[in-house]
Design a protein around this motif. Structure first.
Motif, PDB file in Angstrom:
ATOM      1  N   UNK A  57       7.994   5.148  -8.738  1.00 30.54           N
ATOM      2  CA  UNK A  57       8.517   3.639  -8.639  1.00 30.54           C
ATOM      3  C   UNK A  57       9.311   2.857  -7.333  1.00 30.54           C
ATOM      4  N   UNK A  58      10.213   3.262  -7.418  1.00 30.70           N
ATOM      5  CA  UNK A  58      11.262   3.365  -6.965  1.00 30.70           C
ATOM      6  C   UNK A  58      10.972   2.365  -4.887  1.00 30.70           C
ATOM      7  N   UNK A  59       9.811   2.740  -4.469  1.00 28.81           N
ATOM      8  CA  UNK A  59       9.794   1.784  -3.848  1.00 28.81           C
ATOM      9  C   UNK A  59       8.721   0.943  -3.955  1.00 28.81           C
ATOM     10  N   UNK A  60       8.401   0.500  -4.859  1.00 29.34           N
ATOM     11  CA  UNK A  60       7.305  -0.327  -5.008  1.00 29.34           C
ATOM     12  C   UNK A  60       8.831  -1.810  -5.932  1.00 29.34           C
ATOM     13  N   UNK A  61       9.450  -1.169  -6.372  1.00 33.84           N
ATOM     14  CA  UNK A  61      10.767  -2.149  -7.147  1.00 33.84           C
ATOM     15  C   UNK A  61      11.216  -2.530  -6.004  1.00 33.84           C
ATOM     16  N   UNK A  62      11.485  -1.821  -4.511  1.00 33.41           N
ATOM     17  CA  UNK A  62      11.971  -2.047  -3.217  1.00 33.41           C
ATOM     18  C   UNK A  62      10.675  -3.852  -3.251  1.00 33.41           C
ATOM     19  N   UNK A  63       9.527  -2.989  -3.075  1.00 36.24           N
ATOM     20  CA  UNK A  63       9.079  -3.815  -2.663  1.00 36.24           C
ATOM     21  C   UNK A  63       8.869  -4.990  -3.021  1.00 36.24           C
ATOM     22  N   UNK A  64       9.263  -5.580  -4.265  1.00 39.67           N
ATOM     23  CA  UNK A  64       8.716  -6.348  -5.296  1.00 39.67           C
ATOM     24  C   UNK A  64      10.064  -7.630  -4.675  1.00 39.67           C
ATOM     25  N   UNK A  65      10.807  -7.352  -4.907  1.00 39.07           N
ATOM     26  CA  UNK A  65      12.704  -7.329  -4.694  1.00 39.07           C
ATOM     27  C   UNK A  65      12.231  -8.054  -2.872  1.00 39.07           C
ATOM     28  N   UNK A  66      11.512  -7.884  -1.819  1.00 38.41           N
ATOM     29  CA  UNK A  66      11.229  -7.880  -0.728  1.00 38.41           C
ATOM     30  C   UNK A  66      10.467  -9.563  -0.290  1.00 38.41           C
ATOM     31  N   UNK A  67       9.360  -9.468  -0.999  1.00 40.85           N
ATOM     32  CA  UNK A  67       8.081  -9.900  -1.642  1.00 40.85           C
ATOM     33  C   UNK A  67       9.167 -11.938  -2.256  1.00 40.85           C
ATOM     34  N   UNK A  68       9.783 -11.310  -3.238  1.00 39.31           N
ATOM     35  CA  UNK A  68      10.589 -12.188  -3.825  1.00 39.31           C
ATOM     36  C   UNK A  68      11.349 -12.971  -2.772  1.00 39.31           C
ATOM     37  N   UNK A  69      12.227 -11.853  -2.310  1.00 39.51           N
ATOM     38  CA  UNK A  69      13.340 -13.462  -1.344  1.00 39.51           C
ATOM     39  C   UNK A  69      12.896 -13.298  -0.199  1.00 39.51           C
ATOM     40  N   UNK A  70      12.081 -12.158   0.464  1.00 38.67           N
ATOM     41  CA  UNK A  70      12.499 -12.672   1.951  1.00 38.67           C
ATOM     42  C   UNK A  70      11.488 -13.615   2.370  1.00 38.67           C
ATOM     43  N   UNK A  71       9.742 -12.719   1.854  1.00 38.35           N
ATOM     44  CA  UNK A  71       8.573 -13.412   2.229  1.00 38.35           C
ATOM     45  C   UNK A  71       9.002 -15.508   1.661  1.00 38.35           C
ATOM     46  N   UNK A  72       9.187 -15.743   0.992  1.00 39.56           N
ATOM     47  CA  UNK A  72       9.152 -17.601   1.172  1.00 39.56           C
ATOM     48  C   UNK A  72      10.242 -17.925   1.809  1.00 39.56           C
ATOM     49  N   UNK A  73      11.159 -17.405   2.021  1.00 38.70           N
ATOM     50  CA  UNK A  73      11.618 -17.721   3.323  1.00 38.70           C
ATOM     51  C   UNK A  73      11.691 -17.973   4.421  1.00 38.70           C
ATOM     52  N   UNK A 102       1.429  -1.430   0.018  1.00 35.32           N
ATOM     53  CA  UNK A 102       0.091  -0.278  -0.177  1.00 35.32           C
ATOM     54  C   UNK A 102       1.451   1.100  -0.295  1.00 35.32           C
ATOM     55  N   UNK A 103       2.180   0.988   0.792  1.00 34.42           N
ATOM     56  CA  UNK A 103       3.028   2.433   0.915  1.00 34.42           C
ATOM     57  C   UNK A 103       3.071   3.098  -0.181  1.00 34.42           C
ATOM     58  N   UNK A 104       4.161   1.447  -0.921  1.00 28.33           N
ATOM     59  CA  UNK A 104       4.512   1.634  -2.202  1.00 28.33           C
ATOM     60  C   UNK A 104       3.770   2.593  -3.395  1.00 28.33           C
ATOM     61  N   UNK A 105       2.194   1.939  -3.132  1.00 25.67           N
ATOM     62  CA  UNK A 105       0.968   2.289  -4.028  1.00 25.67           C
ATOM     63  C   UNK A 105       1.324   3.808  -4.432  1.00 25.67           C
ATOM     64  N   UNK A 106       1.106   4.504  -2.783  1.00 30.27           N
ATOM     65  CA  UNK A 106       1.227   5.545  -2.230  1.00 30.27           C
ATOM     66  C   UNK A 106       1.997   6.466  -2.277  1.00 30.27           C
ATOM     67  N   UNK A 107       3.108   5.903  -2.653  1.00 33.50           N
ATOM     68  CA  UNK A 107       4.414   6.953  -2.690  1.00 33.50           C
ATOM     69  C   UNK A 107       4.018   7.518  -4.650  1.00 33.50           C
ATOM     70  N   UNK A 108       3.977   6.206  -4.890  1.00 31.18           N
ATOM     71  CA  UNK A 108       3.438   6.839  -6.800  1.00 31.18           C
ATOM     72  C   UNK A 108       2.390   7.294  -7.143  1.00 31.18           C
ATOM     73  N   UNK A 109       1.699   7.671  -6.110  1.00 33.69           N
ATOM     74  CA  UNK A 109       0.501   7.710  -6.459  1.00 33.69           C
ATOM     75  C   UNK A 109       1.185   9.620  -6.128  1.00 33.69           C
ATOM     76  N   UNK A 110       1.346   9.758  -4.529  1.00 40.14           N
ATOM     77  CA  UNK A 110       1.781  11.337  -4.209  1.00 40.14           C
ATOM     78  C   UNK A 110       2.900  11.872  -4.923  1.00 40.14           C
ATOM     79  N   UNK A 111       4.035  10.959  -5.453  1.00 40.25           N
ATOM     80  CA  UNK A 111       4.836  11.737  -5.997  1.00 40.25           C
ATOM     81  C   UNK A 111       4.970  12.339  -7.258  1.00 40.25           C
ATOM     82  N   UNK A 112       3.977  11.270  -8.005  1.00 40.29           N
ATOM     83  CA  UNK A 112       3.531  11.527  -9.256  1.00 40.29           C
ATOM     84  C   UNK A 112       5.103  12.343 -10.455  1.00 40.29           C
ATOM     85  N   UNK A 113       6.306  10.845 -10.356  1.00 42.08           N
ATOM     86  CA  UNK A 113       7.814  10.818 -10.848  1.00 42.08           C
ATOM     87  C   UNK A 113       7.503   9.928 -11.502  1.00 42.08           C
ATOM     88  N   UNK A 114       8.257   9.690 -12.508  1.00 43.06           N
ATOM     89  CA  UNK A 114       8.770   8.716 -13.232  1.00 43.06           C
ATOM     90  C   UNK A 114       9.786   7.739 -12.640  1.00 43.06           C
TER      91      UNK A 114
END
Length: 189
Positions: free
Chosen positions: A142-158, A126-138
């Motif tokens: 999306x910087x937080x969304x990329x980091x979230x994706x990395x956390x989701x793919x690397x840490x969540x399975x562990x 939710x935070x990464x989506x909020x950052x994308x919508x509030x900053x409105x900067x390409x």
């Protein structure tokens, strides 16, 4: 809402989250375990990246003109939706920590954990989506969304594997009835 106000709101949300985490949340009672030989380097790097993309970049976007070249046309309605998602993220993060601290049994399956196995991770989404919508900067958006994706793919399975090793079939049953980060909109059990 102006672009400057949206950036300020995002930074204030970061500060509010940090203050909630530090002062308003009860301390988690963790059992004493022997000290690990070495910290998980990948986790340390990911936490550092999350801090940079979810706190430092919005602050820099607000304070210095480095990211202005990547600004897109600011839309007020989009920023209001970002404010709503950011508020939901702060609440979900706070609620997840509250429920984790209050529950004496593990794995936790009450409160928001009844609906999500990883509500803090859902709050990051939710935070990464909020950052994308509030900053409105390409670039900064999306910087937080990329980091979230990395956390989701690397840490969540562990984390799931650790919980399975620790709780066995109880966690497997919990996994079967509770989604990971996106709630089901059907009837809950």
């Amino acid at each position: 809402m102006t672009e400057d106000a949206a950036e300020l709101i995002l930074v204030l949300m970061v500060i509010a989250s940090a203050l909630l985490y530090r002062f308003a949340m009860p301390r988690l009672r963790r059992p004493r375990v022997p000290a690990r030989t070495s910290p998980d380097l990948e986790k340390v790097i990911l936490v550092g990246m999350m801090f940079c993309t979810m706190a430092v970049i919005p602050f820099l976007d607000m304070m210095v003109p480095w990211f202005e070249f990547a600004d897109i046309v600011f839309m007020d309605e989009v920023a209001w939706l970002g404010l709503l998602l950011g508020s939901a993220a702060v609440w979900l993060f706070w609620r997840a920590k509250e429920d984790l601290a209050r529950c004496s049994r593990r794995p936790v399956d009450s409160g928001v954990y009844r609906y999500l196995r990883h509500p803090a991770c859902a709050a990051m989404l939710l935070w990464s989506l909020a950052q994308l919508l509030l900053l409105q900067n390409w670039l900064a958006g999306p910087a937080a969304a990329l980091t979230f994706t990395m956390v989701y793919l690397l840490q969540l399975p562990r984390e799931e594997q650790r919980m399975l090793e620790r709780y066995g079939h109880r966690y497997l049953d919990y996994m079967a009835r509770t989604p990971a980060i996106l709630p089901r909109f059907s009837r809950y059990r």
